[in-house]
Every structure is written in C-alpha cells, then in structure tokens.
Design an enzyme around this catalytic site. Structure first.
Site, PDB file in Angstrom:
ATOM      1  N   HIS A   1       0.614  -0.415  14.542  1.00  0.00           N
ATOM      2  CA  HIS A   1      -0.299   0.697  14.317  1.00  0.00           C
ATOM      3  C   HIS A   1      -1.606   0.379  15.029  1.00  0.00           C
ATOM      4  O   HIS A   1      -2.144  -0.718  14.854  1.00  0.00           O
ATOM      5  CB  HIS A   1      -0.651   0.837  12.824  1.00  0.00           C
TER       6      HIS A   1
ATOM      7  N   GLU B   1       8.046   1.162   4.178  1.00  0.00           N
ATOM      8  CA  GLU B   1       7.521   0.469   5.353  1.00  0.00           C
ATOM      9  C   GLU B   1       7.487  -1.019   5.045  1.00  0.00           C
ATOM     10  O   GLU B   1       7.300  -1.406   3.883  1.00  0.00           O
ATOM     11  CB  GLU B   1       6.088   0.957   5.647  1.00  0.00           C
TER      12      GLU B   1
ATOM     13  N   TYR C   1       9.022   1.605   9.869  1.00  0.00           N
ATOM     14  CA  TYR C   1       9.228   2.655   8.869  1.00  0.00           C
ATOM     15  C   TYR C   1      10.729   2.879   8.713  1.00  0.00           C
ATOM     16  O   TYR C   1      11.450   2.946   9.719  1.00  0.00           O
ATOM     17  CB  TYR C   1       8.638   3.991   9.342  1.00  0.00           C
TER      18      TYR C   1
ATOM     19  N   HIS D   1      -5.850  -1.735   3.823  1.00  0.00           N
ATOM     20  CA  HIS D   1      -5.783  -0.488   3.054  1.00  0.00           C
ATOM     21  C   HIS D   1      -4.885  -0.656   1.842  1.00  0.00           C
ATOM     22  O   HIS D   1      -3.899  -1.379   1.872  1.00  0.00           O
ATOM     23  CB  HIS D   1      -5.354   0.727   3.878  1.00  0.00           C
TER      24      HIS D   1
ATOM     25  N   HIS E   1       0.850  -1.204   0.000  1.00  0.00           N
ATOM     26  CA  HIS E   1       0.000   0.000   0.000  1.00  0.00           C
ATOM     27  C   HIS E   1       0.875   1.238   0.000  1.00  0.00           C
ATOM     28  O   HIS E   1       2.098   1.136   0.070  1.00  0.00           O
ATOM     29  CB  HIS E   1      -0.904   0.017   1.238  1.00  0.00           C
TER      30      HIS E   1
ATOM     31  N   HIS F   1       4.915   7.389   2.454  1.00  0.00           N
ATOM     32  CA  HIS F   1       5.665   6.131   2.326  1.00  0.00           C
ATOM     33  C   HIS F   1       4.956   5.188   1.385  1.00  0.00           C
ATOM     34  O   HIS F   1       3.771   5.362   1.101  1.00  0.00           O
ATOM     35  CB  HIS F   1       5.856   5.448   3.686  1.00  0.00           C
TER      36      HIS F   1
HETATM   37 FE   FE2 Z   1       1.677   2.194   5.827  1.00  0.00          FE
END
Ligand code: FE2
Ligand code: FES
Lengths: 130, 309
Positions: free
Chosen positions: B248, B267, B257, B202, B153, B216
């Site tokens: 997260h 990431e 990251y 996502h 993503h 990112h």
């Molecule tokens: Fe991300």
C-alpha cells in the site's frame, strides 16, 4: 450435464454436475466481474432468462433480497443449474481469457451431446423392435 | 491513554464449518470458546498466538458482514470518559455488563455515525500468549497455516468519512495518519481516513461507501516474506485472493487481500511506519488513489470500492 447459454452473444458452456455458473464459466476459459467468489458481496449477479438453479449454500439476505429470490436474479458464484439455463450478463460481456480451456469445454459438450443422441437412438431402436 | 487497540472483530459467516476451517486451519487462530446465542446462532471465539486476551475474532453463523467491534481501553475510567464524549457528540450510549460478551467485562455500546456497532471495555479474561511471559521463545513451534500473531485493524465504509474522522478524533482521541481527500484545499471532502490512537499506523480506516459495511479486517504479519508465504498458503487452500502480494502506498504496509468462505474480505498486513500524533498527516488526492492503495499496479481493481459485506 447442464449447459449455460449466454444471451445475447450465444456462447454455450458445458458444466460439470454440482458446478456453479461462475466456476463453470471460468473453467471454460471465460472471465467476468467477480469479487469474493463466495456468495458474500453480490457483485457476480446475472439474470437467469430460462431454466432453474439452486444455491449450494445459504445466501445472506443482505446479498439477495426477497424480491431477488424470485425475479430471476442469479448469484452466479453460488448458483448450480438444475438443467440447461440461459443467462444474461449484467455488467458487460464475458471475456474469453483462455481459449485452450474453451476448446476443451466445447469438445466435452460435443462428446456429451453425441453420447446422448446415440443413447436416444438405441432406446428408440429397442422400442421399435418390440 | 484511552483506546489501546481493536480488541475484537465480531463478524457473520454463512457456514460455520467452512468458516472454522478457514480461520483455524488456514489463518492458524486458536479456538477459545464456542456457544449458541439465545436466538440460536452458533458462535466461535478465537485468539491469535501472540494475543493474551480471551478472543479477538468472533464468528456468528447467519449472514455476512460485521456485527460489531470491541475496543479495549487502558483504564476502567476511560469507559466513562468515552461515554461522555460520545454523548456530547450526539450518540446514544448504552451500558453493557460483564458476560454479555463471553469473558468480556462491563462497558458501553453505541452505534457510530457510520452505523457500525462499537463496544468499549476494559476487562477481558487473560489467557496469555502461546509463548508465555517467562523466558519466552520467539514464536510457537507448531503454528498452523499462516499462523498470524494478532488481529491488526479494520476498514469500514461510511457515507461521510469526514464525519467519522471527526467522531473518532473527538470520542476516541484518534488521529489521522493518512487521508484521501478531494483536493488539497481546506474545504476538501475526506474520501478516506486512516486513524489510530498510538504508534500503530492504523487501527481503523474509513472509506466513502454505504453505511454499516465491512471492507475488510486484517491480521498482522512480520514482513514481506511472511506476506508472500501467506499468499502461497492461500493458493494451496483455494482461498480466493483479491489483490496482492503488493504494497500500500498509504501506510507503506505490505499486503494480501483475500476472502473468507462467506465472502468477507480479510487481509494480512505487515510493516507500516511508526505513527506519531505530531507527524504531519499524509494526504492523497484521487488521481493517485490507485497508487495509494496498490503501490505497484497503481490502479484500483473493480472490486476495491464495490465489494463489501
Ligand atoms: Fe487494511
Ligand atoms: S463474487 Fe461475491 S457474491 Fe459472487
């Protein structure tokens, strides 16, 4: 070997040849605001008040504008001093995070300065004999 | 079904040799093509081991940040449908033809309200995964470095994330799995949104910030232990780690990251719960944003919202 002096607080940091300002400061035990450490984000900019430096990689125009290439802006993670320089931080002061490194850097600078003085004395002694 | 996934991220790098070392030797991507553009910029194309299409990452020498994203749709006819919806939204759409991107078929190209360039395509040259399809093994034996299986993503910034939320909903049929908004009120402003077309948590997230910027792009990993191993490898290879390993709160994904040699943030991302369009959207408010982004430190660092390329 160049030194970096921080205005107005007066810290003096001794750099290895080819070393960037950012890596020199971190190696001497200091920390300040950094992001990518690779010249991409622009967050590590400081102002160069005296002395000159070169960038050790191409810097994207989106990071350093044309104007910033001549107004003293110094992207510290890519800037290698060409001699002694004086910088001013933009975003708060440097923070001392490792005093052992600070002491080692200070001793290295004193040794290098003593050596430079001895060499200068020797050179002038040789000249006066002739 | 429309958009199936983020097919490729095409990004700029300042130094191709250093970038290739990072993406090939640290991340473990497979180089599938290289060329020089008409303007003289070097490009390198990569795929990850569990991807079958020709490429998912394109590096282009000169500058930093994102050039464009490619979105792969399931049916050829999806391209026309998305074109019509983008035009209805008020966006100018141009046609792109086969070969404008090496090994990618006909499609469309447009600039989003966030000033990012998107391409939509249906056809890409099939290379196949590194384990094949016939009685395949679970992974290739000789992975290099982190050995990421796939691109996952991206997070971009936009002055109006709410507008992008609406744009992706109307044009791509995406839905939001999570949002950060100013309050819980109906008229709250959207500060960030995490969007997808399917069960993946996502595919694209949008955070308030300057137009056209990259926060990112992320590669997929299997679990916590792979994320930890990736972080170990970053230390071995002197890759600057921005944050992590951590989790997260938003998406529940596990993460590190880090930065590529040009300063683009990457990431590695594992986990994240299964998304469904009928699952009520998770909502975060600013006082818990630290926990939402970094579930353990519960505090944003200086760099999270300001370090972009
Ligand atoms: Fe991300
Ligand atoms: S830390 Fe990103 S440009 Fe120096």
């Amino acid at each position: 070997m160049p030194t970096v002096t921080i205005h107005p607080t007066g810290e003096v940091i001794f750099l290895d040849p080819e070393e960037t300002v950012l890596s020199g400061l971190y190696k001497a035990g200091y920390a300040y605001t950094v992001g990518c450490r690779r010249g991409g984000c622009g967050i590590c900019k400081v102002d160069c008040r005296e002395g000159t430096f070169v960038y050790n990689r191409p810097i994207a125009d989106s990071v350093i504008s044309d104007e910033e290439r001549t107004d003293g802006t110094c992207l510290s993670c890519r800037a290698v001093p060409e001699g002694d320089i004086t910088i001013e931080m933009r975003d708060g002061d440097v923070r001392l995070v490792n005093k052992f490194l600070r002491d080692i850097n200070e001793r290295a600078r004193q040794r290098a300065e003593a050596l430079a003085r001895a060499q200068a004395d020797l050179a002038s002694a040789t000249t006066s004999k002739e | 079904m429309g958009v199936m996934r983020l097919g490729y991220a095409h990004v700029r790098v300042t130094d191709m040799a250093e970038a290739k070392n990072h993406y090939a030797n640290t991340m473990g991507l497979y180089e599938t093509h290289s060329d020089v553009t008409a303007e003289g910029a070097k490009r390198t194309f990569y795929k990850a081991w569990d991807e079958w299409d020709h490429h998912s990452v394109v590096l282009e020498e000169g500058g930093v940040g994102v050039v464009k994203y490619g979105w792969k749709v399931q049916y050829e006819s999806d391209i026309d449908e998305i074109e019509a919806k983008a035009q209805a939204f008020g966006v100018t759409v141009e046609r792109m033809s086969r070969g404008e991107n090496p090994e990618i078929g006909d499609g469309i190209r447009f600039t989003t309200p966030s000033d990012h360039v998107f391409e939509v395509y249906h056809q890409a040259t099939l290379i196949g995964t590194e384990v094949g399809t016939h009685n395949p093994d679970s992974f290739p034996r000789h992975l290099v470095g982190v050995g990421v299986p796939a691109l996952d993503h991206s997070l971009i910034t936009a002055e109006d994330p709410g507008l992008m939320d609406r744009f992706l909903t109307e044009v791509f049929d995406f839905y939001a799995t999570e949002r950060v908004q100013t309050t819980l009120d109906d008229d709250a402003e959207i500060i960030a949104t995490w969007m997808t077309s399917n069960n993946q948590i996502h595919q694209l997230a949008v955070l308030a910030g300057p137009q056209g910027k990259l926060h990112h792009f992320a590669f997929r990993l299997g679990d916590w232990s792979e994320v930890g191993r990736a972080a170990d490898l970053f230390s071995m290879d002197d890759v600057p780690i921005d944050v992590g390993p951590t989790r997260h709160g938003i998406t529940r994904g596990q993460t590190v990251y880090f930065f590529d040699p040009s300063g683009n943030r990457n990431e590695v991302f594992a986990g994240g719960y299964l998304a469904y369009p009928d699952r009520p959207t998770n909502v975060w408010t600013p006082e818990k944003l630290g926990k939402g982004v970094f579930y353990h430190a519960r505090e944003l660092n200086d760099a999270f919202t300001s370090v972009l390329t």
